[in-house]
Enzyme design. Structure first.
Site, PDB file in Angstrom:
ATOM      1  CG  ASP A 110      -2.039   2.790   6.328  1.00 25.69           C
ATOM      2  OD1 ASP A 110      -2.313   2.461   5.148  1.00 25.69           O
ATOM      3  OD2 ASP A 110      -2.250   3.928   6.783  1.00 25.69           O
ATOM      4  CG  ASP A 155      -1.573   1.190   1.609  1.00 26.56           C
ATOM      5  OD1 ASP A 155      -2.283   1.692   0.727  1.00 26.56           O
ATOM      6  OD2 ASP A 155      -1.434   1.696   2.742  1.00 26.56           O
ATOM      7  CG  ASP A 183      -1.202   7.926   0.827  1.00 26.17           C
ATOM      8  OD1 ASP A 183      -0.597   8.990   0.967  1.00 26.17           O
ATOM      9  OD2 ASP A 183      -1.707   7.556  -0.256  1.00 26.17           O
TER      10      ASP A 183
END
Ligand SMILES: O=P(O)(O)OC[C@H]1O[C@H](O[C@H]2O[C@H](CO)[C@@H](O)[C@H](O)[C@H]2O)[C@H](O)[C@@H](O)[C@@H]1O
Length: 373
Positions: free
Chosen positions: A311, A119, A121
């Site tokens: 996240d 991922d 960000d």
């Protein structure tokens, strides 16, 4: 209005949220008589299904539920919750650090092809106030470059693919932008590139005009909310509330709701202080992961070991796919306990970098150790 710690859970959903809610709507949260007994951590279990029902755009969404859910995505609310701190130890036991478990992870991958999914960000770049300035460090870029030489590597992001590419700037990777709805294979230089044709997959292309329309409408209608930022992610739209005063969250949720009510083919999901509007098609980061594995030639392989690091709530779709396939595992990047389908944890992007670096070093050593033919 009172504050309560709540675990929102749904037996069918894998996402349980530990949140502090400001209870103001008894039709969303149970009355005293309806309340189930407090769980050991001091939590009260409330059906996520019920909460999600209240979040639905069609059928009368309740703004308070939206705002509660917006608060749930705020780590500042989690931080102040003592029982969550108490649970930290037990959470780490169930989701140990991927750095601490490195040897065991390598052992489990023996004889299998590791495939990396990252991922962007909050995973490769730290979370910052301005989404346009979420740069990754040079060191992180260098580490990902080395990683991609060792293993097939894909970036899977909620962002528009071009934008995430401009942050990462590594042509040898696979990219899945717009939560997997915009997939492109490596442009050059990847030994893992399959076939001579460029891989492009956009399962939501028919939604482009609609997304564009909604984006323009949201830009116009959120002008009066200081700090709100609308981001066009091509096949989805993000409405950021990180810089919006919490007192204005409800107003912002109203605005988003008023726009979405005219678009039954769009749905709302949430990330970290962001409302994400996307097509109702059954496609997410988990489906993108499966698609990429297939494109890489690992569709029915038992000797593949996919590792997904993310996240956010949207990354849970990918963690879940890995759990269900019984292949590889997910790593959740979080400083706080969260219910997750990931097996391991890392606290922040610098730890992600350390983990990736160790993978690279291990691979380089193991290649050196191989007898020359
Ligand atoms: O799937 P991801 O790559 O994690 O993308 C999810 C969203 O990420 C971005 O927003 C998040 O990061 C911003 C910069 O650090 C932060 O300001 C924001 O609060 C976070 O939600 C991106 O801007 C969104 O469009 C993505 O949906």
């Amino acid at each position: 209005m009172t504050n309560q710690n709540v675990v929102v859970s749904d037996p069918k959903s894998t996402i349980n949220l530990a949140i502090t809610v400001h209870v103001s709507d008894s039709s969303i949260f149970p009355t005293a008589a309806q309340k189930p007994p407090a769980a050991p951590g001091g939590y009260i279990s409330i059906s996520r299904k019920k909460l999600l029902k209240n979040l639905e755009i069609n059928g009368g969404a309740r703004i308070n539920a939206w705002v509660d859910s917006m608060r749930a995505s705020s780590p500042t609310h989690l931080k102040s919750t003592p029982s969550i701190t108490d649970d930290q130890g037990s959470w780490i036991l169930h989701h140990p650090s991927a750095l601490d478990m490195f040897e065991q992870i390598i052992e489990a991958s023996k004889g299998k092809q590791i495939v990396m999914f990252l991922d962007y960000d909050g995973t490769l770049s730290p979370i910052v106030d301005d989404p346009d300035r979420a740069f990754m460090s040079k060191k992180m870029r260098a580490t990902v470059r080395k990683l991609a030489k060792c293993f097939p590597t894909a970036i899977v992001s909620g962002r528009c693919r071009d934008k995430v590419y401009n942050f990462v700037r590594l042509a040898e990777l696979y990219y899945a932008g717009s939560h997997g709805m915009d997939i492109k294979g490596p442009a050059k230089g990847s030994k893992y590139k399959k076939g001579s044709e460029a891989l492009i997959f956009q399962p939501a292309s028919e939604f482009l005009p609609m997304i564009d329309e909604v984006y323009k409408e949201l830009i116009e209608k959120t002008k009066s909310t200081p700090g709100a930022k609308v981001e066009n992610n091509k096949f989805c739209v993000s409405v950021h509330f990180r810089c919006v005063d919490e007192k204005k969250w409800s107003e912002l949720a109203q605005v988003v709701r008023s726009v979405l009510k005219d678009y039954p083919k769009l749905r709302l999901t949430q990330g970290r202080k962001v409302l994400e509007i996307r097509p109702t098609i059954k496609w997410d980061k988990g489906k993108a992961l499966e698609f990429l594995l297939e494109s890489l030639g690992f569709a029915n392989c038992t000797d593949v070991f996919p590792v997904y690091i993310g996240d956010d709530r949207t990354d849970e779709d990918a963690f879940k796919v890995l759990r269900e396939r019984g292949q590889g595992f997910g790593i959740l990047v979080s400083k706080f306990p969260k219910d997750t389908n990931a097996s391991y944890s890392l606290q922040e992007p610098t730890q992600v970098m350390d983990f990736l670096q160790r993978l690279v070093e291990w691979k380089q050593v193991s290649l050196r150790g191989q007898p020359r033919l």
